[in-house]
Design an enzyme around this catalytic site. Sequence first.
Site, short mmCIF file in Angstrom:
data_model
loop_
_atom_site.label_atom_id
_atom_site.label_comp_id
_atom_site.label_asym_id
_atom_site.label_seq_id
_atom_site.Cartn_x
_atom_site.Cartn_y
_atom_site.Cartn_z
N GLU A 115 0.83 -1.21 0.00
CA GLU A 115 0.00 0.00 0.00
C GLU A 115 0.86 1.25 0.00
OE1 GLU A 115 -2.57 0.09 3.42
OE2 GLU A 115 -3.94 -1.33 2.52
N LYS A 117 2.29 4.53 1.48
CA LYS A 117 2.45 5.01 2.86
C LYS A 117 2.26 6.53 2.81
CE LYS A 117 5.52 4.85 6.85
NZ LYS A 117 5.36 6.26 7.23
N GLU A 175 -4.79 7.78 7.62
CA GLU A 175 -3.93 8.94 7.59
C GLU A 175 -4.70 10.13 7.01
OE1 GLU A 175 -0.87 8.06 8.68
OE2 GLU A 175 0.49 9.64 8.04
N CYS A 419 15.68 43.47 -21.43
CA CYS A 419 15.46 44.63 -22.30
C CYS A 419 15.44 45.93 -21.52
CB CYS A 419 14.14 44.47 -23.05
SG CYS A 419 12.72 44.51 -21.94
S1 IVH Z 1 -0.43 0.22 8.50
C1 IVH Z 1 1.30 0.34 12.76
N1 IVH Z 1 -0.74 1.44 6.25
O1 IVH Z 1 2.62 5.04 8.89
C2 IVH Z 1 -0.09 0.14 12.43
N2 IVH Z 1 0.23 2.68 8.03
O2 IVH Z 1 4.94 4.45 11.12
C3 IVH Z 1 -0.31 -0.28 11.02
N3 IVH Z 1 0.76 5.00 7.43
O3 IVH Z 1 1.68 6.71 11.49
C4 IVH Z 1 -0.09 0.81 10.10
N4 IVH Z 1 0.05 4.92 5.36
O4 IVH Z 1 -0.34 6.29 10.11
C5 IVH Z 1 -0.30 1.55 7.50
N5 IVH Z 1 -1.10 2.36 4.14
C6 IVH Z 1 -0.68 2.50 5.41
C7 IVH Z 1 -0.14 3.69 5.90
C8 IVH Z 1 0.31 3.75 7.22
C9 IVH Z 1 0.59 5.68 6.29
C10 IVH Z 1 1.37 5.58 8.66
C11 IVH Z 1 0.63 5.30 9.92
C12 IVH Z 1 1.67 5.43 10.98
C13 IVH Z 1 2.94 5.25 10.24
C14 IVH Z 1 3.68 4.07 10.79
#
Ligand code: IVH
Length: 690
Positions: A115, A117, A175, A419
């Site tokens: 996914e 991030k 997020e 110019c």
């Molecule tokens: S799974 C830990 N999936 O990444 C619980 N986290 O350091 C499982 N984040 O602040 C998290 N996109 O908010 C997951 N597709 C995604 C994500 C994601 C962003 C953020 C999450 C957390 C950080 C983890």
Amino acid sequence: MPAALLGGTAATPFPHRDEFEEAVTALVTASAAYHNTDDALMDDGEHDHLLARIAATHHLHPDWDDHGVLTSVAPGAAAGDVHHPTPMLSLDKVTTDDQVAAFVDRLGGADVVVELKFDGLAVRAGYKRGQLVLAATRGDGTHGENITAQVLRRGGIRGLPAALPRPWTGEVRGEVFLTGADFATANTNRISHGKAAFATPRNAASGTLRKQHLHYEVPMSFAAYAAAGAEFDAIDSHLERMAVLKTMGIQVASALTVGSVDPGLRIRCTTTEAVRAVIAEIGERRAFMSVPIDGVVIKADSRAARLRLGSGTLAPRWAAAYKFAPDHAFSVLRAIEVGVGRTGRMSLTAVIDPVAVDGTTITRASLHHVAWVTGQHLGVGSKVAVVRAGEVIPRVTAAVGEQPEGVLPWQPLPACPKCDQPWDTTQQLWRCSTPACSLVSLLTYAASRDVLDIDGLGEEIATALVDADLVRDPADLYDLTVEQIAAVVYSRAAGGERASRRIGEATATKLVAGIAAAKAQPLARHITSLGIRMTGRSVGRWLAAHFGSLEALRAAGVEDLASIDRIGPAKAESIHEGLRSASAVIDRLIAAGITTEIEKPEAGEEVSLPWTGKTVVITGSVPGMSRGQAQEAAVRLGATVSGSVSARTDLVIVGAGTSTRSKLAKAEQHQVPTMPAEAFVALHADTVNR
Ligand code: IVH
């Protein structure tokens, strides 16, 4: 960011205890600002580097106090009074191919999901009988701040509805982030309220969600990556749970991955190779995505597999983050270069101390406009943030941190540097109305791949031809001879220095051939190459399609122009004026023998074009074709190409890219059929090769 994220980074330990302590203090201060405010004291690269050195030092001296920076989910984050019954954890980091392989092995054959991030703020949202009743930040992982009021504030957050279509009770985690466009809007709104711009989309999300009273709008979006609640606990697959969330109008990270990267990209993988391929694909497209991401998350799809692997205190063992090189960095402004763009617009380029953005070292970044620069009080010596978001060239987004003393705010000179005529300052974007000043930009634009595609007419050669007085407007190109060009002396960058040399016969011969070949380019491209204000490639195409010939276009009145969809009265006025002043140039272009009519199919061919009479919209990127080439390919198939989906659209071609989302939603709404970009490429190849 906890130590768990550091993987196997080999960082240099601090030799002395006081340096270690200083670093810990700096990190805690920066981290607190990162989590709790919209201030940006340290960029992500610097932060990660410092944290790695602290970890390496602590490894050698476990008794030295790290003030929790190595053992907490979010050092310095404000822990509010909302308890998280299930803690909100952080993620372990994988950085190498081997670590990706080890992670996939650990899952023992279970499906892996890759996914995006998102780089925003982690939020937990609780729903009761279909109503959003609680929203909280991650805080220290067990206690977060209550931001319910902020989330429900006017306008709300896209993808996180205040009310669901059914009376569901449960919670989602995800997020909150700003898209590239929303980040631009947020900063415009903030500046108009006399505030300093946000440095990054993340700062904007984090600062805004914490602010009780907001006097300007900051549009935000949500992407969920977890859900819990009665019916969800019975679904083993993460992707299936996300699909159910989506039916309730909640935006989900997994769908954004599919939608924004490639509709055909399989994000559910079983092998390391497949996982690496998806990571590579997302990495390549990241700079052009409209959502801010700092990496990807690889995770087990099955809940059973997740339970088997379990969680540590800081991070789950069933997921890992693969981080990309930071797409932003902080640097120091050393100079502002003033230029003139192809339509006469002033262009500002920041010269900055070299800094790494998205894996490459940059020394220049674009700046908005004069009012923006002066409004932000920027000057030589200012510390600035540069961000690469949804565009190729990084942009200066804000002044960051405490500004050094003695910075003199930059003031533009009142006249064009080329110019010496005063700028036209009647609009926010200043302009120079001397045609020669925009000529070099115009020539290189006209020569670019998607316009006339003339190889070898770059900025250095164009400047030399203009300086030698051989070219005063685009039509002069067609009169150039090999002898004239060969004799011109130009200044070339060579080994960090500039050297002067003759263009020479070989280059001149190639250039003349390229210019001659350009005459046969489609009419739309010739219209675009005139460099008329408010006409880029799309407008060039609309004008060509609507009027059919250069003669008809020249004869068009303001009203004829305004009768074209998407050309409003102001644009029509400006195009009309532009055509009038380019009249002599157009005469000479016609005399030179350029294409003056749109390509008409040969007699008998009309019937065989598959898309005659159809209106087609292309969204996302089409493999092997630039945007312009794809539009031309559709026209070659008989279609009229439009930019937006409506009830009148006959077909939407869907390629990769985040822009596809809203168009796909519209297509669904109007029940317009879609075609994958690959199928379009195949159809085009079949038709033109017949
Ligand atoms: S799974 C830990 N999936 O990444 C619980 N986290 O350091 C499982 N984040 O602040 C998290 N996109 O908010 C997951 N597709 C995604 C994500 C994601 C962003 C953020 C999450 C957390 C950080 C983890």
